[in-house]
Design an enzyme around this catalytic site. Structure first.
Site, PDB file in Angstrom:
ATOM      1  N   ASN A   1      54.612  42.772  51.292  1.00  0.00           N
ATOM      2  CA  ASN A   1      53.904  43.744  52.013  1.00  0.00           C
ATOM      3  C   ASN A   1      53.168  42.946  53.191  1.00  0.00           C
ATOM      4  O   ASN A   1      52.510  43.640  54.145  1.00  0.00           O
ATOM      5  CB  ASN A   1      52.886  44.635  51.398  1.00  0.00           C
ATOM      6  CG  ASN A   1      51.920  43.611  50.534  1.00  0.00           C
ATOM      7  OD1 ASN A   1      52.068  42.391  50.748  1.00  0.00           O
ATOM      8  ND2 ASN A   1      50.996  44.340  49.676  1.00  0.00           N
TER       9      ASN A   1
ATOM     10  N   GLU B   1      45.752  41.861  51.424  1.00  0.00           N
ATOM     11  CA  GLU B   1      46.675  43.000  51.393  1.00  0.00           C
ATOM     12  C   GLU B   1      46.527  43.624  52.819  1.00  0.00           C
ATOM     13  O   GLU B   1      45.453  43.433  53.429  1.00  0.00           O
ATOM     14  CB  GLU B   1      46.372  44.077  50.283  1.00  0.00           C
ATOM     15  CG  GLU B   1      46.325  43.331  48.792  1.00  0.00           C
ATOM     16  CD  GLU B   1      47.717  43.011  48.315  1.00  0.00           C
ATOM     17  OE1 GLU B   1      48.531  42.873  48.995  1.00  0.00           O
ATOM     18  OE2 GLU B   1      47.791  43.124  47.085  1.00  0.00           O
TER      19      GLU B   1
ATOM     20  N   ASP C   1      43.681  32.269  45.342  1.00  0.00           N
ATOM     21  CA  ASP C   1      43.655  33.288  44.688  1.00  0.00           C
ATOM     22  C   ASP C   1      43.465  33.307  43.272  1.00  0.00           C
ATOM     23  O   ASP C   1      43.980  32.336  42.629  1.00  0.00           O
ATOM     24  CB  ASP C   1      44.418  34.641  45.285  1.00  0.00           C
ATOM     25  CG  ASP C   1      45.752  34.229  45.344  1.00  0.00           C
ATOM     26  OD1 ASP C   1      46.346  33.501  44.653  1.00  0.00           O
ATOM     27  OD2 ASP C   1      46.414  35.131  46.099  1.00  0.00           O
TER      28      ASP C   1
ATOM     29  N   HIS D   1      51.241  40.397  53.051  1.00  0.00           N
ATOM     30  CA  HIS D   1      49.968  39.649  52.515  1.00  0.00           C
ATOM     31  C   HIS D   1      50.102  38.190  52.356  1.00  0.00           C
ATOM     32  O   HIS D   1      51.056  37.646  52.195  1.00  0.00           O
ATOM     33  CB  HIS D   1      49.574  40.163  51.020  1.00  0.00           C
ATOM     34  CG  HIS D   1      50.112  39.653  49.874  1.00  0.00           C
ATOM     35  ND1 HIS D   1      49.968  40.381  48.486  1.00  0.00           N
ATOM     36  CD2 HIS D   1      50.864  38.666  49.731  1.00  0.00           C
ATOM     37  CE1 HIS D   1      50.832  39.676  47.759  1.00  0.00           C
ATOM     38  NE2 HIS D   1      51.464  38.750  48.041  1.00  0.00           N
TER      39      HIS D   1
HETATM   40  P1  PGA Z   1      56.607  35.554  45.719  1.00  0.00           P
HETATM   41  O1  PGA Z   1      55.435  35.988  46.550  1.00  0.00           O
HETATM   42  O2  PGA Z   1      56.174  33.880  45.612  1.00  0.00           O
HETATM   43  O3  PGA Z   1      56.563  36.105  44.424  1.00  0.00           O
HETATM   44  O4  PGA Z   1      57.753  35.600  46.513  1.00  0.00           O
HETATM   45  C1  PGA Z   1      54.846  35.395  47.514  1.00  0.00           C
HETATM   46  C2  PGA Z   1      53.271  35.626  47.823  1.00  0.00           C
HETATM   47  O5  PGA Z   1      53.221  37.071  47.251  1.00  0.00           O
HETATM   48  O6  PGA Z   1      52.648  35.180  48.435  1.00  0.00           O
END
Ligand code: PGA
Length: 240
Positions: free
Chosen positions: A135, A142, A75, A137
């Site tokens: 969340n 999302e 992404d 994702h």
């Molecule tokens: P993080 O996020 O590495 O900041 O824990 C993981 C993600 O959002 O895929």
């Protein structure tokens, strides 16, 4: 570990996150040694950073040639200049492509109008590295993202922007939009290797493993994959 039958493989719970980072780094190194031409899907951020450090260390020690490896980033934020300090393209160049000697032609990054066909032309992704957001994702899919979703532009969820605020020096500087591989794109990778560490992930990991599979928690779709390994540290696994 009490996972319902057919609900996906049991996670591997490690005492220290470094154990998972080393295991995944070794698996990737072994794939590259065996085949040289390997297509790897790259996640960014604090979760996978240790894996990339370990790969760079092992590669220097064992002199493994990554020159034929091709990568696809999961992404990218939109509305940032291409060379902005916080683009994921720059993050992976500094931590993965540059230390391993992978040319920019082999380092594919969104945004791109033909990302799906670039992935197909490369023969598909052999191994996808993934983290899981608070969340639920995966990449920037999302809550609400469907099983059929493909590479596309998305609006970032409030928690996703909050979690990025420190890195950007304040919430107001965090982009609102991104481009992400879709859930279907991710599930087509031949191997999925997923990491979740720390107390911030404890609530969501319970739901990822125990809630019904569906778009409310996109990471639940991972349980449908045939070659999934999920590593949790003790803190993230506290309620499982
Ligand atoms: P993080 O996020 O590495 O900041 O824990 C993981 C993600 O959002 O895929």
């Amino acid at each position: 570990m009490s996972l319902r039958r057919g609900a996906g493989p049991a996670p591997i719970v490690v005492d220290r996150r470094e154990e998972a980072e080393i295991a995944l780094a070794r698996e990737i190194i072994a794939l590259v040694q065996e085949r040289r031409r390997v297509v790897i899907g790259l996640a960014t951020g604090s979760t996978p950073a240790g894996v990339y450090r370990e790969i760079a260390r092992l590669r220097a020690e064992e002199r493994i040639d990554f020159g034929a490896v091709e990568t696809f980033n999961l992404d990218e934020y939109l509305d940032l200049p291409r060379d902005h300090a916080h683009t994921f393209a720059r993050w992976t160049r500094e931590r993965f492509h540059a230390p391993l000697g992978i040319s920019s032609e082999r380092a594919h990054c969104p945004p791109s109008d033909d990302y799906e066909s670039q992935i197909r032309d490369a023969g598909g992704i052999d191994l996808q590295i993934l983290g899981i957001g608070r969340n639920g994702h995966i990449a920037f899919n999302e809550p609400g993202s469907t099983r059929e979703s493909r590479t596309r532009e998305v609006e970032l969820h409030a928690w996703t922007r909050e979690d990025a605020a420190a890195a950007f020096g304040g919430l107001e500087s965090v982009p609102h939009r991104a481009m992400t591989m879709g859930v279907a794109t991710i599930l087509e990778a031949r191997k999925l290797r997923v990491l979740a560490f720390g107390p911030r992930k404890v609530e969501i990991m319970k739901r990822v493993l125990e809630d019904p599979i569906g778009p409310e928690i996109p990471a639940t779709f991972l349980r449908e994959h045939r070659d999934l390994v999920l590593w949790l540290d003790r803190e993230a696994a506290a309620r499982i």
